[in-house]
Design an enzyme around this catalytic site. Structure first.
Site, PDB file in Angstrom:
ATOM      1  N   VAL A  96       5.932 -16.926  71.346  1.00 10.19           N
ATOM      2  CA  VAL A  96       5.521 -16.118  72.484  1.00 10.19           C
ATOM      3  C   VAL A  96       6.458 -14.925  72.554  1.00 10.19           C
ATOM      4  O   VAL A  96       7.682 -15.090  72.532  1.00 10.19           O
ATOM      5  CB  VAL A  96       5.582 -16.920  73.804  1.00 10.19           C
ATOM      6  CG1 VAL A  96       5.239 -16.031  74.997  1.00 10.19           C
ATOM      7  CG2 VAL A  96       4.642 -18.123  73.742  1.00 10.19           C
ATOM      8  N   CYS A  97       5.895 -13.732  72.594  1.00 14.31           N
ATOM      9  CA  CYS A  97       6.681 -12.507  72.749  1.00 14.31           C
ATOM     10  C   CYS A  97       7.713 -12.399  71.611  1.00 14.31           C
ATOM     11  O   CYS A  97       7.385 -12.496  70.443  1.00 14.31           O
ATOM     12  CB  CYS A  97       7.321 -12.487  74.130  1.00 14.31           C
ATOM     13  SG  CYS A  97       7.959 -10.880  74.650  1.00 14.31           S
ATOM     14  N   THR A  98       8.985 -12.211  71.954  1.00 14.02           N
ATOM     15  CA  THR A  98      10.009 -11.991  70.935  1.00 14.02           C
ATOM     16  C   THR A  98      10.423 -13.263  70.221  1.00 14.02           C
ATOM     17  O   THR A  98      11.300 -13.206  69.344  1.00 14.02           O
ATOM     18  CB  THR A  98      11.249 -11.323  71.562  1.00 14.02           C
ATOM     19  OG1 THR A  98      11.710 -12.119  72.660  1.00 14.02           O
ATOM     20  CG2 THR A  98      10.913  -9.920  72.053  1.00 14.02           C
ATOM     21  N   GLY A  99       9.801 -14.387  70.544  1.00 11.38           N
ATOM     22  CA  GLY A  99      10.033 -15.585  69.744  1.00 11.38           C
ATOM     23  C   GLY A  99       9.636 -15.366  68.297  1.00 11.38           C
ATOM     24  O   GLY A  99      10.082 -16.102  67.402  1.00 11.38           O
ATOM     25  N   THR A 116       4.180  -9.054  68.440  1.00  9.49           N
ATOM     26  CA  THR A 116       5.200  -9.346  69.437  1.00  9.49           C
ATOM     27  C   THR A 116       5.061  -8.294  70.527  1.00  9.49           C
ATOM     28  O   THR A 116       4.106  -7.510  70.518  1.00  9.49           O
ATOM     29  CB  THR A 116       6.613  -9.346  68.816  1.00  9.49           C
ATOM     30  OG1 THR A 116       7.569  -9.803  69.791  1.00  9.49           O
ATOM     31  CG2 THR A 116       7.017  -7.949  68.350  1.00  9.49           C
TER      32      THR A 116
END
Length: 312
Positions: A96-99, A116
């Protein structure tokens, strides 16, 4: 029971962590959170998250979710090795996102399309040139490895996973519980409903008309004629309002209809292709392979008994 484990890296984005926690708290899933070192994990919002499980929790996870974190330093070697090991044994890897930076650092996104947060997409592309970074997607589905854009796009991706695991109705139930739309316009095509433009100038009516005539060889000129505009004007206004070109929208709707027919009927693949407007079974197979990394037969088998009846 499908086991979902979120890996909280410091400092974890609390909202990103809460998304899978809420989505996967329902029937059919067990959810847990782990960290490299059990204990208090700082978040980006000023409070700590207490985590009782270590990296060993990843060893039995069916799906691993890596929420966003900051700063975007490369995770430690034990974390990267744990991610690689989970992926190697067939675990589904999700960010999720910057993961996505953690998955990329582990080499799990090499040769794949990923996304991202749009603000961080240039850095992801620069640091990991073997990753095909697309900042315009809400989420990227690579089969066993999936990534989402920033923050709330994680909801879109998690609902997509529920749909793939348990069918469209299950995903819609989760969306209703969370009080969110099961589909958002823009970005990558999603497969949770048939979205229509919210417009007072007849655009929605044109789209509704198109959905009733998908089996016909519709063109952008046909849609423009229905709206009473020139093809150029129609295409410009449609793209401005929906964020996608009318031709792409038509293809998306046809794939959606094909999926619905595969899920809910016993129609032959050739007939599904005809009714959805995709024309031939070969074209349907090509579209489904590209969009969902599967075949019509495998897709139907996966959803048989999950999305309702099986009669034409």
């Amino acid at each position: 029971m499908h086991t979902v484990v979120a890996l909280a890296l410091p400092a974890v984005v609390a909202f990103d962590l809460a998304i899978p926690a809420e989505v996967f708290s329902g029937a059919g899933y067990s959810f847990a959170v782990c960290a490299e070192t059990p204990g208090r994990v700082p978040s980006t919002t000023g409070f700590d998250v207490h985590v009782s499980l270590g990296l060993e929790a990843l060893e039995t996870a069916d799906t691993v979710v890596v929420p966003g974190y900051a700063p975007l330093a490369e995770p430690s070697r034990p974390v990267l090795e744990a991610l690689r090991a989970t992926s190697a044994r067939g675990g589904r890897m999700v960010s999720v996102c910057t993961g996505a930076f953690a998955l990329a650092a582990a080499g799990l996104l090499d040769g794949r399309t990923a996304t991202t947060h749009w603000m961080d997409a240039p850095e992801l592309a620069a640091r990991y040139p073997d990753v095909d970074v697309d900042p315009d997607m809400l989420y990227a589905d690579g089969g066993r490895t999936l990534t989402s854009a920033g923050f709330a796009a994680g909801i879109d991706l998690c609902l997509h996973l529920v749909r793939m695991d348990h069918g469209a109705e299950a995903a819609i139930r989760v969306a209703r519980r969370l009080v969110v739309a099961p589909h958002r316009e823009g970005g990558q095509a999603q497969f949770l409903e048939r979205p229509l433009p919210a417009s007072g100038d007849g655009m929605a009516a044109v789209c509704a008309w198109a959905l009733r005539h998908l089996a016909e060889p519709l063109t952008v000129a046909d849609l423009a004629r229905q709206a009473g505009w020139s093809p150029r004007t129609f295409a410009r206004r449609f793209t401005a309002e929906t964020g996608t070109a009318p031709h792409r929208w038509l293809i998306t709707q046809r794939v959606l209809e094909a999926r619905r027919l595969l899920e809910q009927t016993d129609l032959p693949v050739e007939e599904v292709a005809r009714r959805s407007g995709l024309g031939t079974a070969a074209n349907l197979r090509a579209r489904l392979s590209r969009d969902a990394s599967t075949t019509p037969t495998a897709y139907r088998r996966a959803f048989r008994g999950r999305s309702g009846g099986a009669s034409p």
